[in-house]
Scaffold this active site. Structure first.
Site, PDB file in Angstrom:
ATOM      1  N   PHE A  49       0.848  -1.190   0.000  1.00 31.64           N
ATOM      2  CA  PHE A  49       0.000   0.000   0.000  1.00 31.64           C
ATOM      3  C   PHE A  49       0.879   1.234   0.000  1.00 31.64           C
ATOM      4  O   PHE A  49       1.863   1.295   0.752  1.00 31.64           O
ATOM      5  CB  PHE A  49      -0.900   0.033   1.250  1.00 31.64           C
ATOM      6  CG  PHE A  49      -1.984  -1.014   1.231  1.00 31.64           C
ATOM      7  CD1 PHE A  49      -1.676  -2.354   1.433  1.00 31.64           C
ATOM      8  CD2 PHE A  49      -3.302  -0.653   0.984  1.00 31.64           C
ATOM      9  CE1 PHE A  49      -2.667  -3.319   1.398  1.00 31.64           C
ATOM     10  CE2 PHE A  49      -4.306  -1.616   0.949  1.00 31.64           C
ATOM     11  CZ  PHE A  49      -3.987  -2.956   1.149  1.00 31.64           C
ATOM     12  N   TYR A  78       3.446   8.322   1.106  1.00 26.04           N
ATOM     13  CA  TYR A  78       4.174   7.052   1.077  1.00 26.04           C
ATOM     14  C   TYR A  78       4.475   6.547  -0.340  1.00 26.04           C
ATOM     15  O   TYR A  78       5.201   5.575  -0.500  1.00 26.04           O
ATOM     16  CB  TYR A  78       3.454   5.978   1.897  1.00 26.04           C
ATOM     17  CG  TYR A  78       3.756   6.058   3.382  1.00 26.04           C
ATOM     18  CD1 TYR A  78       3.632   7.267   4.065  1.00 26.04           C
ATOM     19  CD2 TYR A  78       4.185   4.952   4.098  1.00 26.04           C
ATOM     20  CE1 TYR A  78       3.907   7.355   5.421  1.00 26.04           C
ATOM     21  CE2 TYR A  78       4.469   5.030   5.457  1.00 26.04           C
ATOM     22  CZ  TYR A  78       4.326   6.238   6.106  1.00 26.04           C
ATOM     23  OH  TYR A  78       4.616   6.316   7.455  1.00 26.04           O
ATOM     24  N   ASP A 107       4.868  -3.873   4.197  1.00 20.96           N
ATOM     25  CA  ASP A 107       4.945  -2.415   4.322  1.00 20.96           C
ATOM     26  C   ASP A 107       5.745  -1.868   3.139  1.00 20.96           C
ATOM     27  O   ASP A 107       6.650  -2.548   2.630  1.00 20.96           O
ATOM     28  CB  ASP A 107       5.702  -2.028   5.605  1.00 20.96           C
ATOM     29  CG  ASP A 107       4.772  -1.763   6.781  1.00 20.96           C
ATOM     30  OD1 ASP A 107       3.619  -2.212   6.762  1.00 20.96           O
ATOM     31  OD2 ASP A 107       5.233  -1.099   7.736  1.00 20.96           O
ATOM     32  N   VAL A 108       5.484  -0.614   2.783  1.00 16.83           N
ATOM     33  CA  VAL A 108       6.193  -0.023   1.639  1.00 16.83           C
ATOM     34  C   VAL A 108       7.423   0.798   2.058  1.00 16.83           C
ATOM     35  O   VAL A 108       8.307   1.048   1.229  1.00 16.83           O
ATOM     36  CB  VAL A 108       5.225   0.851   0.795  1.00 16.83           C
ATOM     37  CG1 VAL A 108       4.870   2.168   1.511  1.00 16.83           C
ATOM     38  CG2 VAL A 108       5.793   1.115  -0.585  1.00 16.83           C
ATOM     39  N   ASP A 109       7.496   1.195   3.318  1.00 13.89           N
ATOM     40  CA  ASP A 109       8.631   2.025   3.772  1.00 13.89           C
ATOM     41  C   ASP A 109       9.806   1.105   4.104  1.00 13.89           C
ATOM     42  O   ASP A 109      10.351   1.112   5.217  1.00 13.89           O
ATOM     43  CB  ASP A 109       8.233   2.892   4.977  1.00 13.89           C
ATOM     44  CG  ASP A 109       7.684   2.094   6.154  1.00 13.89           C
ATOM     45  OD1 ASP A 109       7.128   0.992   5.919  1.00 13.89           O
ATOM     46  OD2 ASP A 109       7.821   2.557   7.298  1.00 13.89           O
ATOM     47  N   HIS A 135       9.488  -9.478  15.009  1.00 11.93           N
ATOM     48  CA  HIS A 135       9.767  -8.037  15.011  1.00 11.93           C
ATOM     49  C   HIS A 135      11.213  -7.762  15.432  1.00 11.93           C
ATOM     50  O   HIS A 135      11.688  -8.312  16.432  1.00 11.93           O
ATOM     51  CB  HIS A 135       8.805  -7.346  15.992  1.00 11.93           C
ATOM     52  CG  HIS A 135       8.710  -5.867  15.814  1.00 11.93           C
ATOM     53  ND1 HIS A 135       9.771  -5.024  16.060  1.00 11.93           N
ATOM     54  CD2 HIS A 135       7.678  -5.090  15.403  1.00 11.93           C
ATOM     55  CE1 HIS A 135       9.383  -3.773  15.814  1.00 11.93           C
ATOM     56  NE2 HIS A 135       8.119  -3.788  15.416  1.00 11.93           N
ATOM     57  N   THR A 147       5.073  -5.190  23.119  1.00 12.69           N
ATOM     58  CA  THR A 147       4.065  -4.126  23.048  1.00 12.69           C
ATOM     59  C   THR A 147       2.721  -4.671  22.566  1.00 12.69           C
ATOM     60  O   THR A 147       2.070  -4.089  21.692  1.00 12.69           O
ATOM     61  CB  THR A 147       4.549  -2.969  22.152  1.00 12.69           C
ATOM     62  OG1 THR A 147       4.912  -3.503  20.870  1.00 12.69           O
ATOM     63  CG2 THR A 147       5.752  -2.271  22.755  1.00 12.69           C
ATOM     64  N   GLU A 202      -1.363  -4.460  13.938  1.00 14.83           N
ATOM     65  CA  GLU A 202      -0.252  -5.285  14.419  1.00 14.83           C
ATOM     66  C   GLU A 202      -0.615  -5.960  15.754  1.00 14.83           C
ATOM     67  O   GLU A 202      -0.235  -7.109  16.008  1.00 14.83           O
ATOM     68  CB  GLU A 202       1.010  -4.433  14.588  1.00 14.83           C
ATOM     69  CG  GLU A 202       2.248  -5.231  14.972  1.00 14.83           C
ATOM     70  CD  GLU A 202       3.495  -4.376  14.989  1.00 14.83           C
ATOM     71  OE1 GLU A 202       4.209  -4.303  13.964  1.00 14.83           O
ATOM     72  OE2 GLU A 202       3.777  -3.751  16.048  1.00 14.83           O
TER      73      GLU A 202
HETATM   74  C1  2GW Z   1       0.808   7.906   7.449  1.00 20.78           C
HETATM   75  C2  2GW Z   1       1.008   8.555   8.645  1.00 20.78           C
HETATM   76  C3  2GW Z   1       1.380   7.841   9.758  1.00 20.78           C
HETATM   77  C4  2GW Z   1       1.562   6.465   9.643  1.00 20.78           C
HETATM   78  C5  2GW Z   1       1.354   5.814   8.412  1.00 20.78           C
HETATM   79  C6  2GW Z   1       0.961   6.531   7.318  1.00 20.78           C
HETATM   80  C7  2GW Z   1       0.766   5.879   6.045  1.00 20.78           C
HETATM   81  C8  2GW Z   1       0.899   4.485   5.940  1.00 20.78           C
HETATM   82  C9  2GW Z   1       0.492   6.617   4.860  1.00 20.78           C
HETATM   83  O1  2GW Z   1       0.348   7.863   4.859  1.00 20.78           O
HETATM   84  N1  2GW Z   1       0.379   5.968   3.669  1.00 20.78           N
HETATM   85  C10 2GW Z   1       0.512   4.624   3.586  1.00 20.78           C
HETATM   86  O2  2GW Z   1       0.430   4.060   2.474  1.00 20.78           O
HETATM   87  N2  2GW Z   1       0.733   3.882   4.718  1.00 20.78           N
HETATM   88  C11 2GW Z   1       0.816   2.400   4.579  1.00 20.78           C
HETATM   89  O3  2GW Z   1       0.666   1.773   5.839  1.00 20.78           O
HETATM   90  C12 2GW Z   1       2.196   1.996   4.046  1.00 20.78           C
HETATM   91  O4  2GW Z   1       2.076   0.807   3.281  1.00 20.78           O
HETATM   92  C13 2GW Z   1       2.960   1.728   5.313  1.00 20.78           C
HETATM   93  O5  2GW Z   1       4.107   0.923   5.115  1.00 20.78           O
HETATM   94  C14 2GW Z   1       1.872   1.062   6.161  1.00 20.78           C
HETATM   95  C15 2GW Z   1       2.101   1.099   7.692  1.00 20.78           C
HETATM   96  O6  2GW Z   1       2.448   2.401   8.114  1.00 20.78           O
HETATM   97  P1  2GW Z   1       3.933   2.705   8.624  1.00 20.78           P
HETATM   98  O7  2GW Z   1       4.894   2.001   7.720  1.00 20.78           O
HETATM   99  O8  2GW Z   1       4.153   4.155   8.781  1.00 20.78           O
HETATM  100  O9  2GW Z   1       3.940   2.026  10.031  1.00 20.78           O
HETATM  101  P2  2GW Z   1       5.238   1.556  10.888  1.00 20.78           P
HETATM  102  O10 2GW Z   1       6.340   1.161   9.989  1.00 20.78           O
HETATM  103  O11 2GW Z   1       5.563   2.567  11.927  1.00 20.78           O
HETATM  104  O12 2GW Z   1       4.619   0.354  11.570  1.00 20.78           O
HETATM  105  C16 2GW Z   1       4.187  -0.743  12.251  1.00 20.78           C
HETATM  106  O13 2GW Z   1       2.933  -0.511  12.902  1.00 20.78           O
HETATM  107  C17 2GW Z   1       1.846  -0.230  12.032  1.00 20.78           C
HETATM  108  C18 2GW Z   1       0.592  -0.072  12.864  1.00 20.78           C
HETATM  109  O14 2GW Z   1       0.695   1.045  13.701  1.00 20.78           O
HETATM  110  C19 2GW Z   1       1.659  -1.364  11.032  1.00 20.78           C
HETATM  111  O15 2GW Z   1       1.276  -2.554  11.709  1.00 20.78           O
HETATM  112  C20 2GW Z   1       2.944  -1.618  10.285  1.00 20.78           C
HETATM  113  O16 2GW Z   1       2.758  -2.741   9.429  1.00 20.78           O
HETATM  114  C21 2GW Z   1       4.057  -1.902  11.267  1.00 20.78           C
HETATM  115  O17 2GW Z   1       5.284  -2.068  10.557  1.00 20.78           O
HETATM  116 MN    MN Z   2       6.461   0.594   8.003  1.00 15.13          MN
END
Ligand code: 2GW
Ligand code: MN
Length: 296
Positions: free
Chosen positions: A64, A69, A154-156, A176, A188, A246
């Site tokens: 996504f 992102y 995840d895409v990041d 994790h 957590t 998560e």
């Molecule tokens: C925007 C603002 C804050 C957080 C996320 C986003 C956002 C996420 C966005 O603007 N656009 C978007 O496409 N995403 C998608 O959601 C994208 O694929 C991203 O990799 C995914 C999860 O958000 P992310 O990568 O910022 O979360 P992390 O890396 O801090 O996350 C962990 O916890 C998350 C739940 O809070 C998820 O479970 C994630 O899979 C975990 O790695």
């Molecule tokens: Mn992520």
């Protein structure tokens, strides 16, 4: 004279003898329910490729990229094409609110990319949690007969090393990278009993990341459906789990044990940080400036 059962020397190529005695000693490579934990040194890549090659499998892979992102897509896709299921069939399903922002990336042989437009969402928690609902519908309505396994990523993130058929299983979780050395009371998990994601301090196996999970279509359909239903019930009760989907994923894996676990090699935290047990980094979160990519 020995009978040869009409077989040629099998499987027809030479590889290193597997050892009953020698393996990784610094990490566990099997869980207490006898699921393998995949680390460098626990499998023979040439042999496992050979075994899976004959099956002609397709790996659906979802990612996504909404809002800012989309900036992660180029590195994600380019690095995936270097390392992810090279030589096997991959069908990426990319969900985005801006199809025009998807970079042109040359796909390898038998790798294809389908772009799906989804509505923009204001709350990032809704983007992250909403993935379960979209995945459920994708598997239910479209993937039967089209794919054999699915991974949701995840895409990041970026690939730095092989991620291939050694990762396949009925239900696959990734440990994790921040908690692999921690006792479970420090995980957590959601700790409020009011949430359906609740896990008490004395329970839990591992802490799994929400950034990568997968398995067979049937098992991942059940996972996504269950997490989606549990999150809906939480929402109706005005509670949102601490780490969103998560947290629900971790609750799911407590009751539905994964059949294969991937070590933190399969989702590391930062390419520049190490740990003695990590002999190779295959996939890693990339450093992101939260203030920059997280407007809300
Ligand atoms: C925007 C603002 C804050 C957080 C996320 C986003 C956002 C996420 C966005 O603007 N656009 C978007 O496409 N995403 C998608 O959601 C994208 O694929 C991203 O990799 C995914 C999860 O958000 P992310 O990568 O910022 O979360 P992390 O890396 O801090 O996350 C962990 O916890 C998350 C739940 O809070 C998820 O479970 C994630 O899979 C975990 O790695
Ligand atoms: Mn992520």
């Amino acid at each position: 004279k020995l009978k040869n059962y009409g077989l040629r020397s099998s499987p027809g190529f030479v590889y290193q003898q597997p050892s009953v005695l020698i393996g990784r000693t610094d990490v566990a490579s099997v869980t207490s329910w006898l699921a393998p934990i995949v680390w460098e040194g626990t499998f023979d890549a040439t042999l496992i490729d050979f075994i899976y090659k004959k099956q002609n499998l397709t790996i659906a892979t979802t990612v996504f990229a909404l809002g800012k992102y989309t900036r992660f897509l180029k590195d994600f896709l380019e690095s995936a094409e270097q390392h992810y299921f090279v030589g096997f069939r991959v069908h990426y399903y990319l969900f985005t609110d801006q199809p025009e922002a998807v970079p042109e990336v040359k796909m390898g042989e038998n790798h294809i990319l389908t772009i799906r437009k989804v509505p923009s969402l204001n709350r990032w928690q809704d983007i992250s949690m909403g993935r379960m609902d979209i995945l459920e519908k994708l598997i239910e309505n479209e993937l039967a007969g089209e794919a054999d396994y699915i991974f949701c990523l995840d895409v990041d993130t970026k690939f730095y090393g092989r991620w291939s058929v050694e990762s396949l299983g009925r239900l696959v979780g990734v440990i994790h990278p921040w908690f692999f050395e921690a006792p479970r009371h420090l995980f957590t998990y959601e700790r409020r009993p009011e949430s359906l994601a609740y896990i008490s301090e004395g329970e839990g196996d591992y802490y799994f990341t929400g950034a990568a999970f997968g398995g067979s279509l049937e098992d991942v359909l059940h996972l996504t459906k269950t997490c989606r239903e549990q999150m809906n019930i939480d929402a109706a009760n005005s509670i949102e789990a601490v780490w969103h989907e998560e947290s629900h994923l971790n609750k799911y894996f407590l009751y539905n044990k994964p059949s294969k676990l991937l070590s933190p090699e399969y989702l590391w935290r930062n390419i520049n940080a190490g740990a003695s047990q990590i002999k190779t980094i295959r996939f890693s979160h990339v450093a992101k400036n939260n203030a920059d990519v997280r407007p809300n």
